[in-house]
Design an enzyme around this catalytic site. Structure first.
Site, mmCIF file in Angstrom:
data_model
loop_
_atom_site.group_PDB
_atom_site.id
_atom_site.type_symbol
_atom_site.label_atom_id
_atom_site.label_comp_id
_atom_site.label_asym_id
_atom_site.label_seq_id
_atom_site.Cartn_x
_atom_site.Cartn_y
_atom_site.Cartn_z
ATOM 1 N N GLY A 22 -39.593 -9.544 -7.704
ATOM 2 C CA GLY A 22 -40.492 -8.759 -6.852
ATOM 3 C C GLY A 22 -39.753 -8.133 -5.685
ATOM 4 O O GLY A 22 -39.170 -8.840 -4.868
ATOM 5 N N GLY A 47 -41.182 -6.472 -3.236
ATOM 6 C CA GLY A 47 -42.184 -6.167 -2.213
ATOM 7 C C GLY A 47 -41.689 -6.691 -0.873
ATOM 8 O O GLY A 47 -40.489 -6.909 -0.672
ATOM 9 N N PHE A 48 -42.625 -6.929 0.034
ATOM 10 C CA PHE A 48 -42.243 -7.379 1.374
ATOM 11 C C PHE A 48 -41.518 -8.717 1.336
ATOM 12 O O PHE A 48 -40.554 -8.933 2.060
ATOM 13 C CB PHE A 48 -43.474 -7.467 2.268
ATOM 14 C CG PHE A 48 -43.977 -6.126 2.690
ATOM 15 C CD1 PHE A 48 -43.408 -5.462 3.762
ATOM 16 C CD2 PHE A 48 -45.001 -5.499 2.003
ATOM 17 C CE1 PHE A 48 -43.852 -4.210 4.160
ATOM 18 C CE2 PHE A 48 -45.458 -4.246 2.382
ATOM 19 C CZ PHE A 48 -44.885 -3.602 3.461
ATOM 20 N N GLY A 49 -41.987 -9.636 0.482
ATOM 21 C CA GLY A 49 -41.369 -10.962 0.405
ATOM 22 C C GLY A 49 -39.985 -10.905 -0.215
ATOM 23 O O GLY A 49 -39.005 -11.391 0.348
ATOM 24 N N VAL A 65 -40.819 -9.097 -15.714
ATOM 25 C CA VAL A 65 -40.647 -10.498 -16.132
ATOM 26 C C VAL A 65 -41.906 -10.908 -16.891
ATOM 27 O O VAL A 65 -43.023 -10.722 -16.414
ATOM 28 C CB VAL A 65 -40.413 -11.408 -14.910
ATOM 29 C CG1 VAL A 65 -40.454 -12.875 -15.313
ATOM 30 C CG2 VAL A 65 -39.086 -11.067 -14.255
ATOM 31 N N GLU A 79 -59.759 1.930 6.816
ATOM 32 C CA GLU A 79 -58.732 2.960 7.042
ATOM 33 C C GLU A 79 -58.960 4.146 6.116
ATOM 34 O O GLU A 79 -58.855 5.302 6.527
ATOM 35 C CB GLU A 79 -57.336 2.369 6.812
ATOM 36 C CG GLU A 79 -56.986 1.330 7.868
ATOM 37 C CD GLU A 79 -55.533 0.851 7.821
ATOM 38 O OE1 GLU A 79 -55.028 0.466 8.875
ATOM 39 O OE2 GLU A 79 -54.926 0.857 6.734
ATOM 40 N N ASP A 106 -48.102 -12.711 -1.513
ATOM 41 C CA ASP A 106 -49.467 -12.670 -2.053
ATOM 42 C C ASP A 106 -49.657 -13.600 -3.251
ATOM 43 O O ASP A 106 -50.771 -14.061 -3.505
ATOM 44 C CB ASP A 106 -49.795 -11.238 -2.519
ATOM 45 C CG ASP A 106 -50.119 -10.311 -1.357
ATOM 46 O OD1 ASP A 106 -50.041 -10.757 -0.204
ATOM 47 O OD2 ASP A 106 -50.437 -9.138 -1.618
ATOM 48 N N ALA A 142 -48.551 -8.499 4.540
ATOM 49 C CA ALA A 142 -47.102 -8.279 4.549
ATOM 50 C C ALA A 142 -46.417 -9.241 5.527
ATOM 51 O O ALA A 142 -45.329 -9.756 5.244
ATOM 52 C CB ALA A 142 -46.816 -6.830 4.946
HETATM 53 C C1 LIG Z 1 -53.693 -0.503 0.165
HETATM 54 C C2 LIG Z 1 -53.088 -1.698 0.842
HETATM 55 C C3 LIG Z 1 -53.007 -1.736 2.234
HETATM 56 C C4 LIG Z 1 -52.428 -2.842 2.892
HETATM 57 N N1 LIG Z 1 -52.350 -2.847 4.264
HETATM 58 C C5 LIG Z 1 -51.725 -3.878 4.888
HETATM 59 C C6 LIG Z 1 -51.531 -3.880 6.307
HETATM 60 O O1 LIG Z 1 -51.929 -2.935 6.988
HETATM 61 N N2 LIG Z 1 -50.882 -4.930 6.875
HETATM 62 C C7 LIG Z 1 -50.413 -5.986 6.130
HETATM 63 O O2 LIG Z 1 -49.808 -6.917 6.694
HETATM 64 N N3 LIG Z 1 -50.599 -6.026 4.800
HETATM 65 C C8 LIG Z 1 -51.232 -5.002 4.159
HETATM 66 N N4 LIG Z 1 -51.413 -5.030 2.806
HETATM 67 C C9 LIG Z 1 -50.990 -6.224 2.063
HETATM 68 C C10 LIG Z 1 -49.501 -6.217 1.805
HETATM 69 O O3 LIG Z 1 -49.107 -4.991 1.233
HETATM 70 C C11 LIG Z 1 -49.187 -7.389 0.889
HETATM 71 O O4 LIG Z 1 -49.623 -8.574 1.501
HETATM 72 C C12 LIG Z 1 -47.694 -7.472 0.628
HETATM 73 O O5 LIG Z 1 -47.267 -6.321 -0.073
HETATM 74 C C13 LIG Z 1 -47.357 -8.732 -0.144
HETATM 75 O O6 LIG Z 1 -45.982 -8.773 -0.334
HETATM 76 P P1 LIG Z 1 -45.394 -9.477 -1.637
HETATM 77 O O7 LIG Z 1 -43.923 -9.409 -1.478
HETATM 78 O O8 LIG Z 1 -46.032 -10.769 -1.851
HETATM 79 O O9 LIG Z 1 -45.861 -8.549 -2.847
HETATM 80 P P2 LIG Z 1 -45.769 -6.994 -3.094
HETATM 81 O O10 LIG Z 1 -45.380 -6.260 -1.874
HETATM 82 O O11 LIG Z 1 -47.027 -6.621 -3.780
HETATM 83 O O12 LIG Z 1 -44.556 -6.865 -4.124
HETATM 84 C C14 LIG Z 1 -44.569 -7.477 -5.369
HETATM 85 C C15 LIG Z 1 -43.583 -6.757 -6.276
HETATM 86 O O13 LIG Z 1 -43.451 -7.511 -7.465
HETATM 87 C C16 LIG Z 1 -43.440 -6.638 -8.581
HETATM 88 N N5 LIG Z 1 -43.897 -7.375 -9.749
HETATM 89 C C17 LIG Z 1 -45.113 -7.941 -9.988
HETATM 90 N N6 LIG Z 1 -45.127 -8.556 -11.165
HETATM 91 C C18 LIG Z 1 -43.895 -8.383 -11.704
HETATM 92 C C19 LIG Z 1 -43.297 -8.792 -12.922
HETATM 93 N N7 LIG Z 1 -43.972 -9.507 -13.833
HETATM 94 N N8 LIG Z 1 -42.020 -8.431 -13.161
HETATM 95 C C20 LIG Z 1 -41.312 -7.694 -12.250
HETATM 96 N N9 LIG Z 1 -41.832 -7.283 -11.079
HETATM 97 C C21 LIG Z 1 -43.117 -7.629 -10.804
HETATM 98 C C22 LIG Z 1 -44.399 -5.527 -8.171
HETATM 99 O O14 LIG Z 1 -44.162 -4.364 -8.921
HETATM 100 C C23 LIG Z 1 -44.045 -5.372 -6.686
HETATM 101 O O15 LIG Z 1 -43.013 -4.443 -6.492
HETATM 102 C C24 LIG Z 1 -51.973 -3.934 2.131
HETATM 103 C C25 LIG Z 1 -52.066 -3.896 0.726
HETATM 104 C C26 LIG Z 1 -52.614 -2.786 0.088
HETATM 105 C C27 LIG Z 1 -52.682 -2.764 -1.415
#
Ligand SMILES: Cc1cc2nc3c(=O)[nH]c(=O)nc-3n(C[C@H](O)[C@H](O)[C@H](O)COP(=O)(O)OP(=O)(O)OC[C@H]3O[C@@H](n4cnc5c(N)ncnc54)[C@H](O)[C@@H]3O)c2cc1C
Length: 416
Positions: free
Chosen positions: A13, A15-17, A81, A172, A302, A318
């Site tokens: 992943g 993403g932010f994490g 994955v 928003e 998440d 995030a």
């Molecule tokens: C529209 C929207 C607005 C938001 N606004 C805010 C805000 O204002 N403030 C805030 O703090 N948070 C906000 N959030 C929440 C924030 O974006 C999430 O909490 C954050 O992105 C979580 O980070 P993460 O690293 O857990 O997952 P994510 O950032 O979702 O990243 C997960 C990654 O894993 C990848 N992935 C998933 N499954 C697989 C797999 N099987 N194989 C390979 N890759 C995979 C995905 O493609 C993605 O790139 C918002 C979310 C959304 C959808």
């Protein structure tokens, strides 16, 4: 130390994490492989700006390989994955397997439609670049269709925009869409009658912004009303066929647009791993962010389920993902040195949501702000947190343009 003996950390992943974890391991004696479905990191908090034609995707997404270009211990693999063997310590992807010594699982979340299949099939959502661009194309197409629709009822339905979910994303989106219509679209469609346009924000609870204090909930409500958003609280949507919303009390509202922002759950892979799951399918993490029985596996963001000292699950934000990633990586490095990992405690940095062009609500360091000051805080923080200098500059120029000229530059209907 030879390459073979260097521990291999696989992060799933970007993403932010996942990004935070990879960055914080830059100087650690490990090899890192970051796997992600897409080749870019996406700044999800600004996705709604893509949907309302305020920004283009390249302004909020940045290639992972470019971001880590200078990090020597880093490799990227684009792919999905599909399975993880926690006993044999490998992940399966792209038809091959990848062995790990440590695993950071940061696969994020997806939209939760709570098994309401008609809504899942017909509503728009804001989760990835494709869904946001699809929403933008649809919204702009509605104005085009309405402009040539002679029947008043059908025209009204084309210009009725339902947004479901009174949390930050719904608020928003509703505020920004209402403003886009009044400040920009009206100039393009001078014949459009504002009486036909309805931006409806539906929320099943009795108020908007569940996690916000009362004062900010009221400020949110007032700011949205001032921007001509119609707010329906205590209103539950039960179905949507693409042209008509059905409410729990039996009422039907003709609307060709529905944007669903009312739920999030853990990414689909979490259901296939055979691991204990908490609410929303999130994987249960121990207090040091490890998977029970597998201390070499860290769960963050998440997709991870962890409760705070009051027994409340940490929100899907995030800020939570980033703090967890930092703590997980600190623990991983402690383990490398033969030290004990430490329990994770989330430090709440506050709440922040924007409502249109120059208003927002914020709670920072115990203080509440609303209106223009909160909006300035929001703009500065979001620009600062965007990855990539070029992105920051382009977004800033874009917003400055929109702000001073009441115009939006990206009103394009494109092929998806
Ligand atoms: C529209 C929207 C607005 C938001 N606004 C805010 C805000 O204002 N403030 C805030 O703090 N948070 C906000 N959030 C929440 C924030 O974006 C999430 O909490 C954050 O992105 C979580 O980070 P993460 O690293 O857990 O997952 P994510 O950032 O979702 O990243 C997960 C990654 O894993 C990848 N992935 C998933 N499954 C697989 C797999 N099987 N194989 C390979 N890759 C995979 C995905 O493609 C993605 O790139 C918002 C979310 C959304 C959808």
């Amino acid at each position: 130390m030879t390459a073979e003996r260097t521990p291999h950390v696989v992060i799933i992943g970007a993403g932010f994490g996942g990004m935070e974890a990879a960055r914080r391991l830059a100087n650690a004696p490990v090899r890192i492989t970051l796997i992600n479905r897409e080749n870019y990191h996406l700044f999800q908090p600004l996705l709604y700006q893509v949907a309302i034609a305020g920004l283009v995707p390249s302004q909020i997404a940045y290639p992972v390989r470019t971001i880590f270009r200078h990090q020597k211990n880093f490799t990227f693999q684009m792919g999905e994955v599909t399975a993880i063997d926690f006993d044999a310590k490998f992940v399966r992807m792209n038809g091959s397997v990848l062995a790990y010594d440590y695993l950071v699982l940061a696969i994020g979340g997806e939209t939760n439609f709570y098994k309401l299949s008609s809504i899942e099939q017909n509503a728009h959502q804001l989760k990835n670049v494709d869904s946001a661009v699809g929403t933008r194309n649809h919204l702009l197409a509605m104005f085009e269709r309405a402009s040539r629709e002679p029947d008043p009822d059908r025209r009204r339905a084309l210009l009725t925009f339902g947004i479901v979910g009174g949390g930050p994303t719904g608020v928003e989106t509703a505020g920004a869409l209402a403003e886009l219509i009044r400040l920009v679209i009206l100039k393009d469609y001078p014949q459009m009658d504002l009486k036909d346009v309805h931006v409806l924000l539906l929320e099943s609870a009795g108020h908007l912004m569940e996690s916000y204090p009362d004062g900010l909930r009221k400020a949110t409500y007032d700011l949205l009303v001032r921007k001509h958003v119609e707010i329906w609280v205590d209103t539950r949507l039960t179905g949507y066929d693409g042209e008509k919303m059905t409410l729990a009390d039996g009422r039907e509202i003709a609307a060709h647009t529905l944007i669903w922002t009312a739920g999030v759950r853990a990414a689909e892979l979490t259901d296939r791993l055979g691991l204990p799951q908490g609410a929303g399918g999130r994987l249960v993490a121990e207090d040091k962010l490890q998977l029970k029985g597998h201390p070499e596996v860290f769960l963050v963001g998440d997709a991870a389920y962890l409760v705070d000292q009051h027994g409340k699950p940490l929100p899907m934000l995030a800020t939570v993902a980033q703090q967890e990633a930092k703590a997980a990586v600190d623990n991983l490095q402690r383990m490398l040195k033969g030290q004990e990992p430490k329990a994770f405690h989330y430090k709440d940095p506050g709440l922040l949501a924007t409502i249109g062009r120059n208003a927002a609500v914020a709670r920072i360091a115990g203080l509440s702000f609303s209106g223009f000051i909160a909006w300035v805080i929001w703009v500065v923080l979001h620009i600062y947190r965007l990855i990539g200098f070029r992105n920051r500059l382009v977004v800033m120029i874009n917003w400055a343009w929109d702000y001073f000229f009441y115009d939006s530059q990206v009103r394009l209907i494109t092929k998806e």
